[in-house]
Write a protein that holds these residues in place. Sequence first.
Motif, mmCIF file in Angstrom:
data_model
loop_
_atom_site.group_PDB
_atom_site.id
_atom_site.type_symbol
_atom_site.label_atom_id
_atom_site.label_comp_id
_atom_site.label_asym_id
_atom_site.label_seq_id
_atom_site.Cartn_x
_atom_site.Cartn_y
_atom_site.Cartn_z
ATOM 1 N N GLU A 14 42.117 33.344 41.808
ATOM 2 C CA GLU A 14 41.774 34.790 42.256
ATOM 3 C C GLU A 14 40.785 34.768 43.272
ATOM 4 O O GLU A 14 40.053 35.495 42.236
ATOM 5 N N ASN A 16 39.669 37.027 44.997
ATOM 6 C CA ASN A 16 39.189 38.998 44.841
ATOM 7 C C ASN A 16 38.936 39.711 43.190
ATOM 8 O O ASN A 16 38.709 40.869 43.238
ATOM 9 N N ASP A 17 38.754 38.566 42.775
ATOM 10 C CA ASP A 17 38.891 39.241 41.181
ATOM 11 C C ASP A 17 37.551 39.800 40.869
ATOM 12 O O ASP A 17 36.577 39.057 40.698
ATOM 13 N N LEU A 43 29.728 40.523 47.492
ATOM 14 C CA LEU A 43 30.948 40.824 47.754
ATOM 15 C C LEU A 43 31.889 41.312 46.228
ATOM 16 O O LEU A 43 32.867 42.147 46.729
ATOM 17 N N LYS A 46 32.041 45.444 47.438
ATOM 18 C CA LYS A 46 33.291 44.895 48.516
ATOM 19 C C LYS A 46 34.727 45.106 47.768
ATOM 20 O O LYS A 46 35.546 46.336 48.029
ATOM 21 N N GLU A 47 34.443 44.492 46.987
ATOM 22 C CA GLU A 47 36.660 44.278 45.979
ATOM 23 C C GLU A 47 36.557 45.807 45.213
ATOM 24 O O GLU A 47 37.555 46.663 44.553
#
Length: 101
Positions: A14, A16-17, A43, A46-47
């Motif tokens: 995953e 984008n966790d 990051l 961003k998520e």
Amino acid sequence: MPTRQQIQKLLSLEPNDPFMLYALATDYAKEGEHEQAVEQFALTIKEDPDYVYAYFHQARSLEALERIDEAKAALDTGLEAAKRTNDGKGISEISSYRTML
């Protein structure tokens, strides 16, 4: 706390966790790898733009890199997120840190 290898394995499943991105960023910071930490905190943000402590810890890594203006900017954005989410503790800690810088 999981090892970096375990975190990276979970991120491969995953990518984008936000929790795992944050975990990897804090691991980099703990090991003094602040450039990588800054990127990883970015990051995370961003998520999940409301991940208040990502801003706080990104600022700590930026401070370690002597990038004080960027650290202040991260804290300012983090303060906005803390206010948006009614995170009283985050507001207090970020405000105090920002004043110290």
